[in-house]
Design a protein around this motif. Structure first.
Motif, PDB file in Angstrom:
ATOM      1  N   MET A  46       0.845  -1.198   0.000  1.00 17.39           N
ATOM      2  CA  MET A  46       0.000   0.000   0.000  1.00 17.39           C
ATOM      3  C   MET A  46       0.881   1.249   0.000  1.00 17.39           C
ATOM      4  SD  MET A  46      -2.881  -1.072   2.834  1.00 17.39           S
ATOM      5  CE  MET A  46      -1.623  -1.345   4.078  1.00 17.39           C
ATOM      6  N   GLY A  47       0.595   2.176  -0.886  1.00 17.53           N
ATOM      7  CA  GLY A  47       1.328   3.427  -0.903  1.00 17.53           C
ATOM      8  C   GLY A  47       0.911   4.324   0.252  1.00 17.53           C
ATOM      9  N   LEU A  48       1.841   5.075   0.789  1.00 20.32           N
ATOM     10  CA  LEU A  48       1.574   5.997   1.882  1.00 20.32           C
ATOM     11  C   LEU A  48       1.945   7.408   1.456  1.00 20.32           C
ATOM     12  CD1 LEU A  48       3.009   3.984   4.924  1.00 20.32           C
ATOM     13  CD2 LEU A  48       0.637   4.138   4.165  1.00 20.32           C
ATOM     14  N   ARG A  49       1.164   8.364   1.903  1.00 15.77           N
ATOM     15  CA  ARG A  49       1.430   9.767   1.571  1.00 15.77           C
ATOM     16  C   ARG A  49       1.297  10.594   2.829  1.00 15.77           C
ATOM     17  NH1 ARG A  49      -1.772  14.053   0.421  1.00 15.77           N
ATOM     18  NH2 ARG A  49      -3.650  12.755   0.453  1.00 15.77           N
ATOM     19  N   ALA A  50       2.290  11.423   3.078  1.00 18.90           N
ATOM     20  CA  ALA A  50       2.266  12.255   4.273  1.00 18.90           C
ATOM     21  C   ALA A  50       1.297  13.413   4.083  1.00 18.90           C
ATOM     22  CB  ALA A  50       3.668  12.797   4.561  1.00 18.90           C
ATOM     23  N   LEU A  51       0.612  13.785   5.150  1.00 15.10           N
ATOM     24  CA  LEU A  51      -0.221  14.984   5.128  1.00 15.10           C
ATOM     25  C   LEU A  51       0.668  16.218   5.091  1.00 15.10           C
ATOM     26  CD1 LEU A  51      -2.864  14.052   7.858  1.00 15.10           C
ATOM     27  CD2 LEU A  51      -3.197  14.028   5.388  1.00 15.10           C
ATOM     28  N   THR A  52       0.199  17.231   4.425  1.00 19.45           N
ATOM     29  CA  THR A  52       0.922  18.499   4.409  1.00 19.45           C
ATOM     30  C   THR A  52       0.620  19.254   5.706  1.00 19.45           C
ATOM     31  OG1 THR A  52      -0.863  19.772   3.384  1.00 19.45           O
ATOM     32  CG2 THR A  52       0.619  18.549   1.912  1.00 19.45           C
ATOM     33  N   PRO A  53       1.430  20.263   6.054  1.00 16.64           N
ATOM     34  CA  PRO A  53       1.154  21.038   7.271  1.00 16.64           C
ATOM     35  C   PRO A  53      -0.206  21.725   7.252  1.00 16.64           C
ATOM     36  CG  PRO A  53       3.402  21.421   6.529  1.00 16.64           C
ATOM     37  CD  PRO A  53       2.723  20.642   5.443  1.00 16.64           C
ATOM     38  N   GLN A  54      -0.796  21.915   6.072  1.00 14.10           N
ATOM     39  CA  GLN A  54      -2.095  22.582   5.981  1.00 14.10           C
ATOM     40  C   GLN A  54      -3.267  21.611   5.960  1.00 14.10           C
ATOM     41  OE1 GLN A  54       0.563  23.501   3.849  1.00 14.10           O
ATOM     42  NE2 GLN A  54       1.044  25.083   5.368  1.00 14.10           N
ATOM     43  N   GLN A  55      -3.009  20.326   6.080  1.00 11.94           N
ATOM     44  CA  GLN A  55      -4.076  19.339   6.050  1.00 11.94           C
ATOM     45  C   GLN A  55      -4.347  18.785   7.452  1.00 11.94           C
ATOM     46  OE1 GLN A  55      -2.411  16.652   3.040  1.00 11.94           O
ATOM     47  NE2 GLN A  55      -3.992  17.319   1.589  1.00 11.94           N
ATOM     48  N   ARG A  56      -5.621  18.448   7.697  1.00  9.67           N
ATOM     49  CA  ARG A  56      -6.017  17.836   8.956  1.00  9.67           C
ATOM     50  C   ARG A  56      -6.851  16.598   8.658  1.00  9.67           C
ATOM     51  NH1 ARG A  56      -2.635  20.736   9.991  1.00  9.67           N
ATOM     52  NH2 ARG A  56      -2.509  22.387  11.581  1.00  9.67           N
ATOM     53  N   LEU A  57      -6.561  15.522   9.374  1.00 11.99           N
ATOM     54  CA  LEU A  57      -7.212  14.238   9.137  1.00 11.99           C
ATOM     55  C   LEU A  57      -8.372  14.066  10.120  1.00 11.99           C
ATOM     56  CD1 LEU A  57      -7.129  11.592   7.514  1.00 11.99           C
ATOM     57  CD2 LEU A  57      -5.622  10.661   9.287  1.00 11.99           C
ATOM     58  N   ILE A  58      -9.566  13.861   9.589  1.00  9.91           N
ATOM     59  CA  ILE A  58     -10.772  13.699  10.396  1.00  9.91           C
ATOM     60  C   ILE A  58     -11.312  12.287  10.178  1.00  9.91           C
ATOM     61  CG2 ILE A  58     -13.036  14.633  10.968  1.00  9.91           C
ATOM     62  CD1 ILE A  58     -10.740  16.636  11.269  1.00  9.91           C
ATOM     63  N   ALA A  59     -11.523  11.548  11.269  1.00  5.80           N
ATOM     64  CA  ALA A  59     -12.122  10.215  11.204  1.00  5.80           C
ATOM     65  C   ALA A  59     -13.577  10.320  11.643  1.00  5.80           C
ATOM     66  CB  ALA A  59     -11.362   9.250  12.099  1.00  5.80           C
ATOM     67  N   ASP A  60     -14.498   9.911  10.779  1.00  6.17           N
ATOM     68  CA  ASP A  60     -15.926   9.972  11.083  1.00  6.17           C
ATOM     69  C   ASP A  60     -16.406   8.584  11.469  1.00  6.17           C
ATOM     70  OD1 ASP A  60     -18.605  10.389  11.313  1.00  6.17           O
ATOM     71  OD2 ASP A  60     -18.851  11.390   9.374  1.00  6.17           O
ATOM     72  N   ALA A  61     -16.625   8.388  12.780  1.00  7.08           N
ATOM     73  CA  ALA A  61     -17.107   7.099  13.285  1.00  7.08           C
ATOM     74  C   ALA A  61     -18.554   7.191  13.748  1.00  7.08           C
ATOM     75  CB  ALA A  61     -16.214   6.629  14.434  1.00  7.08           C
TER      76      ALA A  61
END
Length: 309
Positions: A46-61
């Motif tokens: 699986m390829g992985l990509r780092a988030l940029t400093p301007q991105q935020r990761l939101i998990a919707d559970a």
């Protein structure tokens, strides 16, 4: 970063900038994957990509359909691009919570049995509650539109790379032998001297020298066996306590060092994380994550002489 290990998964997970993970047969569940740098070359195909400093990761559970959440994200992460991922409610922060540090916020409308609010905010994961009645009212929830948000601004490290400043408390630490061990060495020396003297006095003159040599050899073998059984790592620990209104933050720090080199391990709890000077530090101490057949996880390391972790 969380990695979900399904039944049948086994082997060693390795990738660029990733702390290696050893998975014996029978390992299942969520394990933390510690990535120490830019985007990795890939993990298990699986390829992985780092988030940029301007991105935020939101998990919707949450189980409710998503609506207009622009006001929410603008208040939480102003000026940032939102990267949103769906998350099955049963997986919400399951396993060690440190596995989910890459998540900036999680949206919920119910709490699973293993979900811990304390562990979530300790890992700087904002909790967004979809509804008017958030759980555990003792926490300082605030209203943002139709949501309730718990997002304390905690001081301290944010991630596993803490820089040289994380090791400043032990900069002048020169670990040696503990006082108890030194007392035992003196006692053993006295016993060896007494045995040698006894051999010289009680045995006939002609056989005194072989007897003394035999006592010396037996004592040397015993001392070497005893020395090899002694722990090679030294441990220093302490707490940092920060009180901010209704919240009390307690950081427990444990440092390991060795003058001659040694192997150690620390069991992974919800918030147990190695703190490194830089990414190369992990390679110097051969840091890895080890899973065991009983479901426990351990950070394992091998310290070269005169190094610290």
């Amino acid at each position: 970063m969380p990695v979900v290990v399904e039944p049948g998964g086994r082997g060693r997970l390795e990738a660029q900038s990733l702390v290696p993970i050893d998975l014996p047969p029978g390992t299942t569940g969520v394990v933390p994957a510690l990535v120490l740098g830019e985007a990795s070359s890939g993990l298990d195909g699986m390829g992985l990509r780092a988030l940029t400093p301007q991105q935020r990761l939101i998990a919707d559970a949450s189980t409710a359909p998503a609506g207009d959440e622009s006001e929410l994200f603008a208040a939480l992460f102003p000026g940032c691009q939102i990267v949103r991922i769906p998350l099955p409610p049963e997986l919400a922060l399951s396993g060690p919570t440190i596995a989910w540090q890459s998540v900036d916020a999680i949206i919920l409308d119910e709490l699973g049995g293993g979900f811990s609010i304390e562990d979530a905010i300790a890992n700087r994961i904002a909790i967004v509650w979809r509804g008017d009645d958030p759980p555990e009212s003792r926490w300082p929830w605030r209203r943002v539109g139709r949501f309730r948000v718990l997002n304390p601004d905690l001081p301290g490290l944010d991630g596993a790379v803490g820089g040289q400043i994380a090791y400043s408390p032990v900069e002048n630490w020169r670990p040696g032998q503990p006082p108890e061990l030194r007392r035992r060495v003196v006692l053993v020396g006295v016993v060896v001297a007494l045995l040698t003297l006894l051999a010289a006095l009680l045995i006939r003159k002609l056989s005194a020298v072989p007897a003394i040599a035999l006592v010396a050899i037996a004592c040397a073998v015993s001392l070497e066996w005893w020395r090899a059984s002694q722990p090679t790592l030294r441990r220093l620990e302490g707490q940092i306590r920060v009180v901010d209104g209704p919240l009390t933050q307690i950081d427990q720090w444990v440092y390991f060092a060795s003058t001659a080199g040694g192997v150690g391990e620390v069991q992974v709890a919800a918030n147990t994380m190695p703190v490194l000077i830089d990414a190369a530090h992990a390679g110097r101490v051969q840091l890895s994550l080890q899973a065991s057949g009983d479901g426990k996880l351990h950070w394992r390391f091998r310290l070269p002489p005169r190094t610290c972790l």
